[in-house]
Write an enzyme that holds these catalytic residues in place. Structure first.
Site, mmCIF file in Angstrom:
data_model
loop_
_atom_site.group_PDB
_atom_site.id
_atom_site.type_symbol
_atom_site.label_atom_id
_atom_site.label_comp_id
_atom_site.label_asym_id
_atom_site.label_seq_id
_atom_site.Cartn_x
_atom_site.Cartn_y
_atom_site.Cartn_z
ATOM 1 N N THR A 1 -33.868 49.677 45.489
ATOM 2 C CA THR A 1 -32.646 48.994 45.054
ATOM 3 C C THR A 1 -32.630 47.515 45.422
ATOM 4 O O THR A 1 -31.686 46.804 45.078
ATOM 5 C CB THR A 1 -31.406 49.676 45.656
ATOM 6 N N LEU B 1 -41.365 48.494 50.454
ATOM 7 C CA LEU B 1 -40.612 47.243 50.349
ATOM 8 C C LEU B 1 -39.297 47.319 51.122
ATOM 9 O O LEU B 1 -38.497 46.387 51.075
ATOM 10 C CB LEU B 1 -40.324 46.929 48.873
ATOM 11 N N TYR C 1 -44.454 35.033 51.321
ATOM 12 C CA TYR C 1 -43.567 33.941 51.697
ATOM 13 C C TYR C 1 -42.257 34.122 50.924
ATOM 14 O O TYR C 1 -42.113 35.056 50.137
ATOM 15 C CB TYR C 1 -44.242 32.604 51.403
#
Length: 323
Positions: A11, A79, A176
């Site tokens: 999400t 993630l 980054y």
């Protein structure tokens, strides 16, 4: 045979773009979502019916093992984390649980349940902290200077250790700062592009910011997730920096964003020392020589184009809300 992928942090900004990319390549996509995040689906609402949602939490190894057993993924992309640096100072233990130990639980679940899976770990430039060289390369020493960076460094090395110890296909992408219209407004890039749009539309009269001289290496989230996918398509696993390879100051970002709406930024922007980081990282800029050479990856959106894209999005979104 159709490939299958499991994404944690579905999400979030990166998770939603990665899901779109994988679906476009014909993958069956599974997303691991915490029960407490089940309502936060704005970024993936348009993917309803295309992605299979599995309940799980990086704090609960059994749920991770269940998700891997159910999905039997060829690729796993981690993630998920507590990713907001200021919160890592107020909640350091929770940050460590999700961002560091959560990766250990996930790696161990892969080893036990589906060791043939290829694993991507979202590492971060915050592992470098205040680096002793610039630009940073994959060999630059880690010197994290906030709890988030410390947790990411642990996760990075655990990922490498599982590759070395157990022969798993694991990769770290040292990302980054990467931005998009799906970025939260608590992050400075989106705060500025939305702030300029709000002022242009008469919805605000001032924008308060911290250190205008702070410099960052900013790239587009769509470019970043493409790099993540490329990393798992190689014959051998390796670690890569994902960046733009150049830095811009917050002041440059402000000038560009306000220039997009035809306003003089000095008339609206003020500096508030309370927004300064407790320990400001200095000159973080990534060398992208390795990823460009070995994976033929290049960022597709230069800085000015990214700023314009986001300002235009915020103008349209705010205008639609007013209508």
């Amino acid at each position: 045979m159709q490939k299958k992928a499991l994404i944690t942090g579905l999400t979030g900004q990166d998770g939603s773009y990665l899901a779109e990319l994988l679906l476009s390549k014909g993958y069956q996509v599974f997303g691991l979502v915490r029960r407490s995040s089940s309502g936060k689906v704005d970024r993936i609402r348009h993917l309803s019916g295309e992605v299979t949602i599995l309940s799980g939490d990086l704090l609960d190894q059994c749920s991770l093992m269940d998700a891997i057993e159910q999905s039997q993924p060829h690729e796993i992309y981690n993630l998920a984390s507590q990713s907001y640096v200021p919160i890592s100072w107020t909640q350091p233990a929770l940050t460590a649980e999700y961002t560091a130990l959560g990766v250990s639980r996930l790696l161990e679940s892969i080893r036990r349940c589906h060791p043939s899976s290829r694993f991507y770990q979202a590492s971060s430039s915050e592992v470098f902290g205040q680096p002793d060289e610039s630009p940073q390369t994959e060999r630059t020493a880690f010197r994290p200077r906030n709890p988030y960076g410390v947790a990411k460094a642990y996760a990075h090395w655990m990922t490498i250790n599982y590759r070395q110890q157990y022969g798993l296909y694991t990769c770290c992408g040292i990302t980054y700062t990467h931005e998009s219209p799906r970025r939260g407004t608590e992050f400075v890039f989106r705060k500025i592009t939305q702030g300029a749009a709000r002022i242009k539309l008469g919805l605000a009269s001032e924008l308060k910011l911290g250190n205008l001289e702070a410099r960052r290496d900013w790239c587009y989230a769509k470019d970043a997730v493409h790099a993540m996918w490329l990393m798992l398509q190689q014959d051998q696993p390796d670690d890569y920096i994902i960046a733009s390879g150049e830095t811009h100051s917050v002041k440059e970002l402000v000038e560009c964003a306000f220039g997009c709406v035809g306003l003089r930024w000095q008339d609206y922007v003020s500096v508030d020392p309370s927004f300064y980081r407790p320990d400001e990282a200095v000159q973080l800029v990534g060398s992208i020589d390795k990823i460009c050479k070995q994976l033929s990856w290049q960022p597709q959106y230069p800085f000015e184009q990214l700023v314009e894209l986001m300002v235009d999005h915020d103008l349209k979104e705010l205008t639609d809300r007013k209508a």
